[in-house]
Design a protein around this motif. Structure first.
Motif, PDB file in Angstrom:
ATOM      1  N   ASP A  98     146.381  97.147  19.869  1.00  0.00           N
ATOM      2  CA  ASP A  98     146.498  96.776  18.582  1.00  0.00           C
ATOM      3  C   ASP A  98     145.789  97.942  17.790  1.00  0.00           C
ATOM      4  O   ASP A  98     145.885  98.424  16.843  1.00  0.00           O
ATOM      5  N   ALA A  99     144.447  98.634  18.719  1.00  0.00           N
ATOM      6  CA  ALA A  99     143.796  99.503  18.127  1.00  0.00           C
ATOM      7  C   ALA A  99     144.474 100.804  17.932  1.00  0.00           C
ATOM      8  O   ALA A  99     143.926 102.027  17.417  1.00  0.00           O
ATOM      9  N   GLY A 100     145.571 100.972  18.984  1.00  0.00           N
ATOM     10  CA  GLY A 100     146.272 102.283  18.908  1.00  0.00           C
ATOM     11  C   GLY A 100     145.263 103.309  19.854  1.00  0.00           C
ATOM     12  O   GLY A 100     144.440 102.792  20.772  1.00  0.00           O
ATOM     13  N   GLY A 101     145.603 104.519  19.381  1.00  0.00           N
ATOM     14  CA  GLY A 101     144.906 105.820  20.010  1.00  0.00           C
ATOM     15  C   GLY A 101     143.508 105.671  20.092  1.00  0.00           C
ATOM     16  O   GLY A 101     142.791 106.561  20.877  1.00  0.00           O
ATOM     17  N   THR A 102     142.811 105.065  18.957  1.00  0.00           N
ATOM     18  CA  THR A 102     141.420 105.454  19.028  1.00  0.00           C
ATOM     19  C   THR A 102     140.789 104.348  19.665  1.00  0.00           C
ATOM     20  O   THR A 102     139.514 104.605  20.129  1.00  0.00           O
ATOM     21  N   GLY A 103     141.386 103.238  20.197  1.00  0.00           N
ATOM     22  CA  GLY A 103     140.688 102.425  21.116  1.00  0.00           C
ATOM     23  C   GLY A 103     139.550 101.800  20.655  1.00  0.00           C
ATOM     24  O   GLY A 103     139.345 101.811  19.470  1.00  0.00           O
ATOM     25  N   LEU A 104     138.774 100.883  21.264  1.00  0.00           N
ATOM     26  CA  LEU A 104     137.865 100.070  20.759  1.00  0.00           C
ATOM     27  C   LEU A 104     136.503 100.069  21.698  1.00  0.00           C
ATOM     28  O   LEU A 104     136.737  99.982  23.100  1.00  0.00           O
ATOM     29  N   THR A 105     135.255  99.888  21.312  1.00  0.00           N
ATOM     30  CA  THR A 105     134.234  99.949  22.102  1.00  0.00           C
ATOM     31  C   THR A 105     133.950  98.663  22.624  1.00  0.00           C
ATOM     32  O   THR A 105     134.552  97.453  21.908  1.00  0.00           O
ATOM     33  N   VAL A 106     133.077  98.301  23.580  1.00  0.00           N
ATOM     34  CA  VAL A 106     132.779  96.834  23.907  1.00  0.00           C
ATOM     35  C   VAL A 106     132.207  96.424  22.907  1.00  0.00           C
ATOM     36  O   VAL A 106     132.386  95.141  22.560  1.00  0.00           O
ATOM     37  N   GLU A 107     131.190  96.681  22.125  1.00  0.00           N
ATOM     38  CA  GLU A 107     130.518  96.267  20.959  1.00  0.00           C
ATOM     39  C   GLU A 107     131.525  95.850  19.974  1.00  0.00           C
ATOM     40  O   GLU A 107     131.578  94.653  19.521  1.00  0.00           O
ATOM     41  N   GLN A 108     132.587  96.720  19.795  1.00  0.00           N
ATOM     42  CA  GLN A 108     133.683  96.228  18.640  1.00  0.00           C
ATOM     43  C   GLN A 108     134.442  94.865  19.091  1.00  0.00           C
ATOM     44  O   GLN A 108     134.774  94.196  18.308  1.00  0.00           O
ATOM     45  N   LEU A 109     134.752  94.991  20.340  1.00  0.00           N
ATOM     46  CA  LEU A 109     135.540  93.879  21.217  1.00  0.00           C
ATOM     47  C   LEU A 109     134.919  92.796  21.158  1.00  0.00           C
ATOM     48  O   LEU A 109     135.448  91.650  20.698  1.00  0.00           O
ATOM     49  N   ALA A 110     133.617  92.785  21.262  1.00  0.00           N
ATOM     50  CA  ALA A 110     132.560  91.499  21.585  1.00  0.00           C
ATOM     51  C   ALA A 110     132.347  90.966  20.069  1.00  0.00           C
ATOM     52  O   ALA A 110     132.167  89.806  19.853  1.00  0.00           O
ATOM     53  N   ALA A 111     132.543  91.645  19.198  1.00  0.00           N
ATOM     54  CA  ALA A 111     132.258  91.157  17.679  1.00  0.00           C
ATOM     55  C   ALA A 111     133.482  90.459  17.272  1.00  0.00           C
ATOM     56  O   ALA A 111     133.260  89.641  16.276  1.00  0.00           O
ATOM     57  N   GLU A 112     134.609  90.450  17.789  1.00  0.00           N
ATOM     58  CA  GLU A 112     135.854  89.354  17.560  1.00  0.00           C
ATOM     59  C   GLU A 112     135.262  88.046  18.093  1.00  0.00           C
ATOM     60  O   GLU A 112     135.898  86.891  17.731  1.00  0.00           O
ATOM     61  N   GLY A 113     134.196  88.009  18.934  1.00  0.00           N
ATOM     62  CA  GLY A 113     133.741  86.563  19.278  1.00  0.00           C
ATOM     63  C   GLY A 113     134.441  85.806  20.582  1.00  0.00           C
ATOM     64  O   GLY A 113     134.301  84.639  20.736  1.00  0.00           O
ATOM     65  N   ARG A 114     135.473  86.528  20.778  1.00  0.00           N
ATOM     66  CA  ARG A 114     136.275  85.925  22.104  1.00  0.00           C
ATOM     67  C   ARG A 114     135.607  86.051  23.455  1.00  0.00           C
ATOM     68  O   ARG A 114     135.837  85.451  24.477  1.00  0.00           O
ATOM     69  N   TRP A 115     134.699  87.123  23.379  1.00  0.00           N
ATOM     70  CA  TRP A 115     134.359  87.577  24.867  1.00  0.00           C
ATOM     71  C   TRP A 115     132.971  88.169  24.674  1.00  0.00           C
ATOM     72  O   TRP A 115     132.821  88.844  23.777  1.00  0.00           O
ATOM     73  N   THR A 116     132.119  87.971  25.509  1.00  0.00           N
ATOM     74  CA  THR A 116     130.593  88.631  25.312  1.00  0.00           C
ATOM     75  C   THR A 116     130.662  89.885  26.146  1.00  0.00           C
ATOM     76  O   THR A 116     131.764  90.470  26.751  1.00  0.00           O
ATOM     77  N   PRO A 117     129.883  90.664  25.679  1.00  0.00           N
ATOM     78  CA  PRO A 117     129.650  92.089  26.245  1.00  0.00           C
ATOM     79  C   PRO A 117     129.628  92.017  27.894  1.00  0.00           C
ATOM     80  O   PRO A 117     130.470  93.146  28.443  1.00  0.00           O
ATOM     81  N   TYR A 118     129.093  91.230  28.445  1.00  0.00           N
ATOM     82  CA  TYR A 118     129.152  91.186  29.771  1.00  0.00           C
ATOM     83  C   TYR A 118     130.579  90.902  30.570  1.00  0.00           C
ATOM     84  O   TYR A 118     131.134  91.471  31.495  1.00  0.00           O
ATOM     85  N   VAL A 119     131.307  89.651  30.024  1.00  0.00           N
ATOM     86  CA  VAL A 119     132.401  89.778  30.570  1.00  0.00           C
ATOM     87  C   VAL A 119     133.337  90.967  30.247  1.00  0.00           C
ATOM     88  O   VAL A 119     134.257  91.273  31.032  1.00  0.00           O
ATOM     89  N   LEU A 120     133.356  91.385  28.999  1.00  0.00           N
ATOM     90  CA  LEU A 120     134.139  92.755  28.603  1.00  0.00           C
ATOM     91  C   LEU A 120     134.033  93.930  29.562  1.00  0.00           C
ATOM     92  O   LEU A 120     134.783  94.445  30.059  1.00  0.00           O
ATOM     93  N   LYS A 121     132.804  94.057  29.919  1.00  0.00           N
ATOM     94  CA  LYS A 121     132.312  95.113  30.890  1.00  0.00           C
ATOM     95  C   LYS A 121     132.866  94.552  32.387  1.00  0.00           C
ATOM     96  O   LYS A 121     133.442  95.501  33.094  1.00  0.00           O
TER      97      LYS A 121
END
Length: 358
Positions: free
Chosen positions: A47-70
């Motif tokens: 959904d973020a397209g070609g710009t992508g998302l950082t781990v911090e931006q993904l974690a801000a959604e509240g669905r995953w912790t930074p650890y799980v994302l990494k």
């Protein structure tokens, strides 16, 4: 057998070693990529397209912790599902396929929900030639006795897998089915009755004879009744592993779709013998199946070859995805001869037509 090689012609030793590590860690990669797909990580990145998302931006959604994302996304990175661009995860082409390709999703669900736990017993099942992995779901001699009782989500994933490969072929083969104007048609391995329903809808005069285990026929009967076609079908509960179980006779056409691969070569030979005995004088046999040696593309052959361990560990213990030459040889031992063979049907099917040898 066709000459077949899945590795590049000039693969270096280094590349071969990398491929070997992919095999060694394949279960890990499978589970992490499946998690990323099922839990929405890949979709969020898409959904973020070609710009992508950082781990911090993904974690801000509240669905995953930074650890799980990494943990998960680094494995996805290693598999080419995503790539990193200046600290942002972007969906790669393989990730796009996982998000959008139905056959990839069906295969992932099938392998996870049906096969994954059972495959731990593969070594023992290959030694015994019995489906010892089936115990994760129930105490049946083969999967087919327990198919109607499989727990969810295994049952839904099994049916989706089976139907996806066959349903794409049914509309295309109806002219072949009725080319010889059959009036009495027997569907062996009728399962939920999908082929029988299609055949009855395509021809108002044909009468269907459905052969399968009682549990599957109960489902098929209900589907026939809902379609208003029950009166044009006869049900014959039969265990084809019982070599003494006779089939109804005087058949103009016998149809078997993705059925014989459920059995050992010895059992297939016995089924062909009884099928030959069930034919009317000018009757024919149509076999629709997925033969790995008749595939145009390696991707199809790869999927089919790697379905064989399922047949060992879960289904029957002694069956597989066969080469077409195996069926032809076994049919000939039953007094049948190959009339025609047609490839490129649906996703990966071929249609073999047999008649009694002169």
């Amino acid at each position: 057998m066709l000459n077949k090689k899945f590795s590049p012609q000039r693969q270096s030793a280094f590349d071969a070693r990398f491929e070997a590590q992919k095999i060694a860690f394949a279960p890990v990669v499978f589970q992490c990529v499946r998690f990323a797909w099922k839990r929405g990580m890949l979709q969020a990145i898409a959904d973020a397209g070609g710009t992508g998302l950082t781990v911090e931006q993904l974690a801000a959604e509240g669905r995953w912790t930074p650890y799980v994302l990494k943990v998960v996304l680094e494995t996805c990175l290693s598999a080419g599902v995503v790539y990193l661009e200046e600290g942002r995860y972007v969906l790669d082409k393989t990730g796009f396929v996982i998000l959008t390709d139905p056959i990839t999703q069906v295969n992932i669900d099938f392998n996870h929900d049906v096969c994954y736990q059972a495959l731990f017993e593969l070594e023992h099942t290959l030694d015994a030639e019995k489906p010892l992995g089936l115990k994760v779901f129930g105490d049946w001699p083969t999967l087919y006795q327990g198919l109607s009782q499989l727990p969810e989500p295994a049952r839904t994933s099994w049916l989706a897998f089976d139907h996806y490969y066959s349903d794409t072929s049914f509309p295309e083969i109806m002219p072949d089915v009725f080319a010889s104007a059959p009036r009495r048609l027997m569907d062996i391995g009728a399962n939920t009755g999908k082929f029988s329903l299609a055949a009855l809808a395509a021809n108002e005069r044909v009468v269907l004879h459905l052969v399968d285990l009682p549990g599957q026929l109960a489902v098929a009967e209900e589907n026939l009744r809902r379609a208003g076609l029950r009166e044009r079908a006869s049900l014959h509960p039969t265990d084809l592993l019982d070599e003494g179980a006779a089939l109804p006779g005087d058949m103009d056409l016998v149809w078997m779709s993705q059925f014989l691969s459920c059995f050992s070569e010895r059992a297939i030979a016995g089924i062909f013998r009884r099928v030959a005995e069930a034919l009317a004088p000018r009757g024919q046999v149509l076999v629709l199946d997925t033969f790995w040696d008749r595939q145009r593309y390696d991707i199809a052959a790869y999927c089919l070859i790697n379905t064989s361990p399922y047949f060992n560990v879960m289904a029957s213990g002694n069956s597989k995805v066969y080469e077409s030459a195996d069926y032809i040889r076994l049919a000939e031992t039953a007094g049948l001869r190959l009339v025609t063979a047609r490839d490129g049907i649906g996703y990966c099917h071929s249609l073999l037509r047999f008649e009694k040898a002169a």
